[in-house]
Design a protein around this motif. Sequence first.
Motif, PDB file in Angstrom:
ATOM      1  N   GLY A  45       0.887  -1.306  -0.097  1.00  0.00           N
ATOM      2  CA  GLY A  45       0.175  -0.089  -0.102  1.00  0.00           C
ATOM      3  C   GLY A  45       0.793   1.146   0.022  1.00  0.00           C
ATOM      4  O   GLY A  45       1.829   1.397  -0.761  1.00  0.00           O
ATOM      5  N   ALA A  46       0.506   2.164   0.726  1.00  0.00           N
ATOM      6  CA  ALA A  46       1.240   3.399   0.783  1.00  0.00           C
ATOM      7  C   ALA A  46       2.479   3.627   1.535  1.00  0.00           C
ATOM      8  O   ALA A  46       3.380   4.335   1.585  1.00  0.00           O
ATOM      9  CB  ALA A  46       0.330   4.526   1.478  1.00  0.00           C
ATOM     10  N   ALA A  47       2.686   2.411   1.957  1.00  0.00           N
ATOM     11  CA  ALA A  47       4.092   2.310   2.915  1.00  0.00           C
ATOM     12  C   ALA A  47       5.262   1.806   2.182  1.00  0.00           C
ATOM     13  O   ALA A  47       6.323   1.903   2.734  1.00  0.00           O
ATOM     14  CB  ALA A  47       3.959   1.347   3.932  1.00  0.00           C
ATOM     15  N   GLY A  48       4.940   1.600   0.956  1.00  0.00           N
ATOM     16  CA  GLY A  48       6.054   1.226   0.052  1.00  0.00           C
ATOM     17  C   GLY A  48       7.466   2.131   0.026  1.00  0.00           C
ATOM     18  O   GLY A  48       8.569   1.703   0.132  1.00  0.00           O
ATOM     19  N   SER A  49       7.221   3.513  -0.052  1.00  0.00           N
ATOM     20  CA  SER A  49       8.445   4.240  -0.166  1.00  0.00           C
ATOM     21  C   SER A  49       7.952   5.689   0.373  1.00  0.00           C
ATOM     22  O   SER A  49       6.778   6.104   0.258  1.00  0.00           O
ATOM     23  CB  SER A  49       8.804   4.375  -1.702  1.00  0.00           C
ATOM     24  N   ALA A  50       9.098   6.361   0.908  1.00  0.00           N
ATOM     25  CA  ALA A  50       8.685   7.804   1.592  1.00  0.00           C
ATOM     26  C   ALA A  50       8.077   8.749   0.384  1.00  0.00           C
ATOM     27  O   ALA A  50       7.326   9.757   0.694  1.00  0.00           O
ATOM     28  CB  ALA A  50       9.711   8.104   2.413  1.00  0.00           C
ATOM     29  N   ALA A  51       8.860   8.423  -0.674  1.00  0.00           N
ATOM     30  CA  ALA A  51       8.882   9.532  -1.753  1.00  0.00           C
ATOM     31  C   ALA A  51       7.449   9.273  -2.389  1.00  0.00           C
ATOM     32  O   ALA A  51       6.793  10.133  -3.134  1.00  0.00           O
ATOM     33  CB  ALA A  51       9.784   9.505  -2.770  1.00  0.00           C
ATOM     34  N   ALA A  52       7.222   7.787  -2.539  1.00  0.00           N
ATOM     35  CA  ALA A  52       5.780   7.434  -3.337  1.00  0.00           C
ATOM     36  C   ALA A  52       4.678   7.058  -2.561  1.00  0.00           C
ATOM     37  O   ALA A  52       4.903   5.791  -2.128  1.00  0.00           O
ATOM     38  CB  ALA A  52       6.139   6.577  -4.524  1.00  0.00           C
ATOM     39  N   GLN A  53       3.941   7.956  -2.201  1.00  0.00           N
ATOM     40  CA  GLN A  53       2.826   7.515  -1.423  1.00  0.00           C
ATOM     41  C   GLN A  53       1.381   7.197  -1.767  1.00  0.00           C
ATOM     42  O   GLN A  53       0.799   6.140  -1.286  1.00  0.00           O
ATOM     43  CB  GLN A  53       2.560   8.700  -0.301  1.00  0.00           C
ATOM     44  N   GLU A  54       1.235   7.585  -3.108  1.00  0.00           N
ATOM     45  CA  GLU A  54      -0.141   6.971  -3.893  1.00  0.00           C
ATOM     46  C   GLU A  54       0.138   5.740  -4.310  1.00  0.00           C
ATOM     47  O   GLU A  54       1.297   5.346  -4.734  1.00  0.00           O
ATOM     48  CB  GLU A  54      -0.139   8.017  -5.093  1.00  0.00           C
ATOM     49  N   PRO A  55      -0.880   4.976  -4.217  1.00  0.00           N
ATOM     50  CA  PRO A  55      -0.576   3.375  -4.341  1.00  0.00           C
ATOM     51  C   PRO A  55      -0.260   3.311  -6.120  1.00  0.00           C
ATOM     52  O   PRO A  55       0.841   2.411  -6.162  1.00  0.00           O
ATOM     53  CB  PRO A  55      -2.149   3.057  -4.388  1.00  0.00           C
ATOM     54  N   PHE A 112      14.701  12.288 -10.757  1.00  0.00           N
ATOM     55  CA  PHE A 112      14.366  13.253 -10.035  1.00  0.00           C
ATOM     56  C   PHE A 112      14.607  14.597 -10.920  1.00  0.00           C
ATOM     57  O   PHE A 112      13.758  15.615 -10.739  1.00  0.00           O
ATOM     58  CB  PHE A 112      15.427  13.472  -8.731  1.00  0.00           C
ATOM     59  N   GLU A 113      15.487  14.612 -11.880  1.00  0.00           N
ATOM     60  CA  GLU A 113      15.669  15.788 -12.393  1.00  0.00           C
ATOM     61  C   GLU A 113      14.768  15.833 -13.784  1.00  0.00           C
ATOM     62  O   GLU A 113      14.009  16.935 -14.025  1.00  0.00           O
ATOM     63  CB  GLU A 113      17.358  15.694 -13.409  1.00  0.00           C
ATOM     64  N   ILE A 114      14.302  14.653 -14.175  1.00  0.00           N
ATOM     65  CA  ILE A 114      13.201  14.867 -15.210  1.00  0.00           C
ATOM     66  C   ILE A 114      11.839  15.190 -14.599  1.00  0.00           C
ATOM     67  O   ILE A 114      11.151  15.852 -15.047  1.00  0.00           O
ATOM     68  CB  ILE A 114      13.050  13.075 -15.565  1.00  0.00           C
ATOM     69  N   ALA A 115      11.734  14.580 -13.247  1.00  0.00           N
ATOM     70  CA  ALA A 115      10.546  15.038 -12.783  1.00  0.00           C
ATOM     71  C   ALA A 115      10.284  16.624 -12.401  1.00  0.00           C
ATOM     72  O   ALA A 115       9.266  17.200 -12.257  1.00  0.00           O
ATOM     73  CB  ALA A 115      10.357  14.458 -11.127  1.00  0.00           C
ATOM     74  N   ASN A 116      11.509  17.106 -12.153  1.00  0.00           N
ATOM     75  CA  ASN A 116      11.340  18.700 -11.605  1.00  0.00           C
ATOM     76  C   ASN A 116      11.902  19.449 -12.994  1.00  0.00           C
ATOM     77  O   ASN A 116      11.904  20.681 -12.813  1.00  0.00           O
ATOM     78  CB  ASN A 116      12.331  18.566 -10.619  1.00  0.00           C
ATOM     79  N   ASP A 117      11.698  19.307 -14.218  1.00  0.00           N
ATOM     80  CA  ASP A 117      12.014  19.804 -15.481  1.00  0.00           C
ATOM     81  C   ASP A 117      10.404  20.126 -15.895  1.00  0.00           C
ATOM     82  O   ASP A 117       9.795  19.440 -16.033  1.00  0.00           O
ATOM     83  CB  ASP A 117      12.746  19.092 -16.467  1.00  0.00           C
ATOM     84  N   PRO A 118      10.235  21.640 -15.825  1.00  0.00           N
ATOM     85  CA  PRO A 118       8.949  21.935 -16.204  1.00  0.00           C
ATOM     86  C   PRO A 118       8.794  21.632 -17.738  1.00  0.00           C
ATOM     87  O   PRO A 118       7.302  21.693 -18.102  1.00  0.00           O
ATOM     88  CB  PRO A 118       8.879  23.562 -15.988  1.00  0.00           C
ATOM     89  N   GLU A 119       9.791  21.629 -18.276  1.00  0.00           N
ATOM     90  CA  GLU A 119       9.520  21.389 -20.046  1.00  0.00           C
ATOM     91  C   GLU A 119       9.128  19.756 -20.341  1.00  0.00           C
ATOM     92  O   GLU A 119       8.612  19.557 -21.230  1.00  0.00           O
ATOM     93  CB  GLU A 119      10.762  21.560 -20.657  1.00  0.00           C
ATOM     94  N   ARG A 120       9.429  19.103 -19.191  1.00  0.00           N
ATOM     95  CA  ARG A 120       8.899  17.578 -19.485  1.00  0.00           C
ATOM     96  C   ARG A 120       7.625  17.363 -18.828  1.00  0.00           C
ATOM     97  O   ARG A 120       7.557  17.073 -17.456  1.00  0.00           O
ATOM     98  CB  ARG A 120       9.831  16.638 -18.750  1.00  0.00           C
ATOM     99  N   THR A 121       6.545  17.645 -19.553  1.00  0.00           N
ATOM    100  CA  THR A 121       5.288  17.788 -19.153  1.00  0.00           C
ATOM    101  C   THR A 121       4.877  16.337 -18.991  1.00  0.00           C
ATOM    102  O   THR A 121       5.366  15.326 -19.475  1.00  0.00           O
ATOM    103  CB  THR A 121       4.246  18.589 -19.822  1.00  0.00           C
ATOM    104  N   ARG A 122       3.502  16.099 -18.230  1.00  0.00           N
ATOM    105  CA  ARG A 122       2.875  14.830 -18.127  1.00  0.00           C
ATOM    106  C   ARG A 122       2.725  14.339 -19.663  1.00  0.00           C
ATOM    107  O   ARG A 122       2.924  13.171 -19.781  1.00  0.00           O
ATOM    108  CB  ARG A 122       1.547  14.933 -17.377  1.00  0.00           C
ATOM    109  N   ALA A 123       2.360  15.160 -20.429  1.00  0.00           N
ATOM    110  CA  ALA A 123       2.105  14.704 -21.961  1.00  0.00           C
ATOM    111  C   ALA A 123       3.194  14.232 -22.464  1.00  0.00           C
ATOM    112  O   ALA A 123       3.076  13.302 -23.125  1.00  0.00           O
ATOM    113  CB  ALA A 123       1.176  15.736 -22.597  1.00  0.00           C
ATOM    114  N   LEU A 170       7.846  12.528  -7.160  1.00  0.00           N
ATOM    115  CA  LEU A 170       9.339  12.922  -7.031  1.00  0.00           C
ATOM    116  C   LEU A 170       9.275  14.751  -7.207  1.00  0.00           C
ATOM    117  O   LEU A 170      10.574  15.045  -6.880  1.00  0.00           O
ATOM    118  CB  LEU A 170      10.258  12.438  -8.067  1.00  0.00           C
ATOM    119  N   LYS A 171       8.403  15.161  -7.887  1.00  0.00           N
ATOM    120  CA  LYS A 171       8.570  16.761  -7.650  1.00  0.00           C
ATOM    121  C   LYS A 171       8.633  17.354  -6.409  1.00  0.00           C
ATOM    122  O   LYS A 171       8.223  17.012  -5.406  1.00  0.00           O
ATOM    123  CB  LYS A 171       7.153  17.036  -8.372  1.00  0.00           C
TER     124      LYS A 171
END
Length: 105
Positions: free
Chosen positions: A16-26, A58-69, A102-103
């Motif tokens: 469940g949500a206990a997997g990792s501190a950074a990733a809490q959503e199932p 971590f870098e990919i997640a925090n780059d605004p140009e790498r949008t979800r799409a 990771l944002k």
Amino acid sequence: MGDWRRAAVAAAMLCGAAGSAAAQEPTAVLGHEIAVRACASCHAVEPGAANDIAPPFFEIANDPERTRAFLIGWLMNPHPPMPDLSLTNAEIAALVAYLDSLKAR
Ligand code: HEC
């Protein structure tokens, strides 16, 4: 579904949500499991880690140009030197949820 994918689903359900501190959503926990198995040989998957082979998540997640799409499009059809891993839509959704988690907030 390969065995590791079944195991990842099972692990995500058990932990469940206990997997990792950074990733809490199932979904993000599942994405983390997939990333450890399918991406960690090239990318630094854990927050704060880095290597010389590929951009750290971590870098990919925090780059605004790498949008979800962009990320979804990339994972559906990656360019060399990254191999096409033939991910399913569900795996891509989980990986994008993990990257989202990771944002820096
Ligand atoms: C065999 C090595 C390898 C594996 C395995 C791999 N990647 Fe990559 N990936 C790369 C390289 C190299 C790049 C840089 C490509 C470039 O910038 O031209 C990259 C780039 C990326 C990018 C960013 C593209 C950009 O330009 O912003 C994302 C997102 C990504 N990978 C996600 C993943 C995910 C998620 C997985 C696991 C499902 C994965 N990768 C597995 C090597 C790999």
